[in-house]
Design a protein around this motif. Structure first.
Motif, short mmCIF file in Angstrom:
data_model
loop_
_atom_site.label_atom_id
_atom_site.label_comp_id
_atom_site.label_asym_id
_atom_site.label_seq_id
_atom_site.Cartn_x
_atom_site.Cartn_y
_atom_site.Cartn_z
N TYR A 1 -4.66 0.61 -10.72
CA TYR A 1 -4.64 -0.09 -9.44
C TYR A 1 -4.62 0.91 -8.28
O TYR A 1 -5.30 0.72 -7.28
CB TYR A 1 -3.42 -1.02 -9.38
N GLU A 2 -3.83 1.98 -8.42
CA GLU A 2 -3.79 3.01 -7.38
C GLU A 2 -5.15 3.67 -7.21
O GLU A 2 -5.59 3.93 -6.10
CB GLU A 2 -2.74 4.07 -7.73
N ALA B 1 -8.04 2.29 -7.90
CA ALA B 1 -9.00 1.33 -7.37
C ALA B 1 -8.71 1.01 -5.91
O ALA B 1 -9.64 0.90 -5.11
CB ALA B 1 -8.97 0.06 -8.20
N TYR B 2 -7.47 0.84 -5.54
CA TYR B 2 -7.15 0.37 -4.20
C TYR B 2 -6.42 1.40 -3.35
O TYR B 2 -6.49 1.33 -2.14
CB TYR B 2 -6.29 -0.90 -4.27
N THR C 1 -4.06 3.11 -0.95
CA THR C 1 -3.20 2.55 0.12
C THR C 1 -4.07 2.02 1.25
O THR C 1 -3.77 2.19 2.41
CB THR C 1 -2.24 3.62 0.65
N ARG C 2 -5.18 1.37 0.92
CA ARG C 2 -6.12 0.89 1.93
C ARG C 2 -5.76 -0.48 2.47
O ARG C 2 -6.62 -1.26 2.83
CB ARG C 2 -7.53 0.82 1.33
N ASN C 3 -4.53 -0.80 2.56
CA ASN C 3 -4.12 -2.09 3.08
C ASN C 3 -4.29 -2.11 4.59
O ASN C 3 -4.00 -1.14 5.28
CB ASN C 3 -2.66 -2.35 2.70
N ARG D 1 -0.23 -0.94 -1.19
CA ARG D 1 -0.60 -2.09 -2.03
C ARG D 1 -0.05 -1.94 -3.43
O ARG D 1 0.18 -2.93 -4.09
CB ARG D 1 -2.12 -2.22 -2.06
N PRO E 1 -12.13 -6.50 -8.50
CA PRO E 1 -11.49 -6.02 -7.27
C PRO E 1 -11.96 -6.86 -6.09
O PRO E 1 -13.11 -7.28 -6.03
CB PRO E 1 -11.94 -4.57 -7.15
N GLN E 2 -11.04 -7.11 -5.18
CA GLN E 2 -11.39 -7.89 -4.00
C GLN E 2 -12.14 -7.01 -3.02
O GLN E 2 -11.80 -5.85 -2.81
CB GLN E 2 -10.13 -8.44 -3.35
N GLN E 3 -13.14 -7.60 -2.42
CA GLN E 3 -13.95 -6.86 -1.45
C GLN E 3 -13.18 -6.79 -0.14
O GLN E 3 -12.64 -7.78 0.33
CB GLN E 3 -15.29 -7.56 -1.24
N GLN E 4 -13.16 -5.60 0.44
CA GLN E 4 -12.48 -5.41 1.71
C GLN E 4 -13.46 -5.73 2.85
O GLN E 4 -14.61 -5.34 2.82
CB GLN E 4 -12.01 -3.95 1.85
#
Length: 178
Positions: free
Chosen positions: A119-120, A122-123, A125-127, A133, A158-161
Motif C-alpha cells: 500500500y505504501e 502504491a499510494y 503519502t499522496r493524500n 494514507r 487502486p483508486q484514481q487520484q
C-alpha cells in the motif's frame, strides 16, 4: 495346587493301565468336579450381586464386602487411568492446536505487513489533506491494538487520484502544459 498334582498322579496311574472302565470313571469325576466348580462360581456371583445372602453369617458377609471393595478400587483405578490418559491426549492435541494457531497468527501478521508495504508503494503519502494514507489504511484494517481480531483481506483496484489541472495552459518558454 496340591489337589491338581494329586489328580494328575491319580490320572497318570489309571491311564497307564489302559483300562476303559477307569477312563470312563476319570471323565465322570472330572465332569462332577467341573459341575461343582460351576455351581460355586454361580453362587459366588449371585452373592456378589447381593442375591442369596440370607444363609451367610457376619464373617461371610464381611468377606464379600472386602472382595467388593477391592474390586471397586480396581475398577476406579482403571477408570482414573483411562481418564488421565484421555486428559493427557487432549492436552497434547490442545498444545498442537495452540502452536498451529500461533504459526497462523504469525503468517497473518506477515501478510498484513506485506499489505502495508504494498500500500505504501502504491499510494505513499499522496493524500490531498496531507495525512499519511498508510496510517489511515492500518486504522481501517484494524491493525493496531487488538491484533487477535480476524482479518478480512480483499483485492481492489487502486483508486484514481483527481488532480485538478488549470483550465488554461501554462506557458513555460516554448512548452505548453495541458
Amino acid at each position: 495346587m496340591k489337589s491338581v498334582i494329586d489328580r494328575y498322579n491319580k490320572t497318570k496311574e489309571e491311564h497307564q493301565l489302559g483300562n476303559p472302565t477307569s477312563e470312563v470313571k476319570y471323565w465322570q469325576r472330572e465332569a462332577a468336579i467341573l459341575r461343582q466348580q460351576l455351581q460355586n462360581l454361580q453362587e459366588s456371583h449371585r452373592q456378589m450381586m447381593g442375591q442369596e445372602l440370607s444363609g451367610l453369617n457376619v464373617k461371610d458377609l464381611q468377606n464379600i464386602e472386602n472382595q467388593l471393595d477391592m474390586s471397586l478400587r480396581g475398577v476406579r483405578m482403571k477408570k482414573d487411568q483411562i481418564l488421565m490418559d484421555e486428559i493427557q491426549e487432549l492436552n497434547r492435541k490442545g498444545n498442537l492446536i495452540h502452536q498451529e494457531n500461533v504459526e497462523l497468527y504469525k503468517k497473518v501478521n506477515l501478510i498484513r505487513q506485506e499489505n502495508i508495504e504494498l500500500y505504501e508503494k502504491a499510494y505513499g503519502t499522496r493524500n490531498v489533506n496531507g495525512a499519511n494514507r498508510v496510517s489511515m489504511m492500518t486504522k481501517d484494517l484494524g491493525i493496531g491494538e487488538d491484533s487477535h481480531v480476524p482479518v478480512h483481506l480483499q483485492l481492489s483496484q487502486p483508486q484514481q487520484q483527481n488532480y485538478e489541472t488549470p483550465t488554461r495552459a501554462t506557458n513555460l518558454g516554448r512548452l505548453q502544459l495541458h
